[in-house]
Scaffold this motif. Structure first.
Motif, short mmCIF file in Angstrom:
data_model
loop_
_atom_site.label_atom_id
_atom_site.label_comp_id
_atom_site.label_asym_id
_atom_site.label_seq_id
_atom_site.Cartn_x
_atom_site.Cartn_y
_atom_site.Cartn_z
N PHE A 18 0.86 -1.35 -0.15
CA PHE A 18 -0.01 0.06 -0.11
C PHE A 18 0.77 1.23 0.09
O PHE A 18 0.59 2.29 0.40
N GLU A 19 2.10 1.01 -0.56
CA GLU A 19 3.05 2.31 -0.44
C GLU A 19 3.63 2.50 -1.83
O GLU A 19 3.28 1.67 -2.84
N LYS A 20 3.89 3.79 -2.29
CA LYS A 20 4.44 4.15 -3.32
C LYS A 20 6.01 3.96 -3.56
O LYS A 20 6.55 4.14 -2.58
N GLY A 21 6.43 3.75 -4.68
CA GLY A 21 7.95 3.70 -4.84
C GLY A 21 8.48 3.79 -6.14
O GLY A 21 7.57 3.95 -7.20
N ILE A 22 9.80 3.82 -6.32
CA ILE A 22 10.52 4.12 -7.79
C ILE A 22 11.39 3.11 -7.99
O ILE A 22 11.96 2.62 -7.07
N ILE A 23 11.50 2.46 -9.13
CA ILE A 23 12.42 1.42 -9.52
C ILE A 23 13.33 2.06 -10.55
O ILE A 23 12.86 2.06 -11.83
N PRO A 24 14.45 2.74 -10.23
CA PRO A 24 15.28 3.14 -11.23
C PRO A 24 15.93 2.21 -12.07
O PRO A 24 16.56 1.08 -11.62
N THR A 25 15.70 1.92 -13.66
CA THR A 25 16.05 0.83 -14.21
C THR A 25 17.27 1.14 -15.02
O THR A 25 18.07 0.21 -15.49
N PHE A 26 17.66 2.39 -15.24
CA PHE A 26 18.74 2.56 -15.96
C PHE A 26 18.93 2.46 -17.35
O PHE A 26 19.77 3.13 -18.20
N THR A 27 18.38 1.39 -18.01
CA THR A 27 18.16 1.19 -19.49
C THR A 27 16.91 0.91 -19.98
O THR A 27 16.15 0.49 -18.90
N TYR A 28 16.56 1.32 -21.08
CA TYR A 28 15.71 0.97 -21.62
C TYR A 28 15.21 -0.37 -21.89
O TYR A 28 13.99 -1.14 -21.68
N ASN A 29 16.04 -1.38 -21.81
CA ASN A 29 15.94 -2.69 -21.97
C ASN A 29 15.37 -3.35 -20.65
O ASN A 29 14.52 -3.95 -20.63
#
Length: 112
Positions: free
Chosen positions: A86-97
């Motif tokens: 029930f929380e928000k978050g960010i997943i930095p992925t670094f590449t389009y792939n």
């Protein structure tokens, strides 16, 4: 190479980001001239305790290791999502792939 296309018709520009580490280098790389900007840093209104950065590595996502480690990444994200449902978050992925494959994988599995 696109700075002229983006900015040539305007006299003033506002560029906002949460990750401009060295403003003079950033502006210089945009070709806007180091003397032509004002940098304003505003502290976050969100307390540090509410925005932790958690580094929990599962393996290299290089091309050579992607097929082996991507399932580990998906598993780790699901584990974190279950704990913080029930929380928000960010997943930095670094590449389009990585972004594309995570979207394709999680778009279906997290709905279940």
């Amino acid at each position: 190479e696109y700075t002229d296309v983006l900015f040539k018709k305007v006299q003033q520009k506002l560029i906002m980001s949460g990750s401009i580490l060295k403003p003079d280098i950033f502006i210089d790389e945009l070709g806007l001239g180091v003397d032509s900007f004002t940098y304003i840093e505003i502290p976050s209104i969100v307390p540090i305790s509410n925005r932790p950065i958690i580094r929990d590595y599962v393996g290299s996502m290089s091309r050579a290791n992607f097929d082996k480690n991507f399932p580990l990444l998906v598993s780790k994200i699901k584990e974190i999502a279950d704990k913080h449902m029930f929380e928000k978050g960010i997943i930095p992925t670094f590449t389009y792939n990585i972004n594309y494959h995570l979207y394709m994988e999680l778009n279906t599995t997290l709905k279940d």
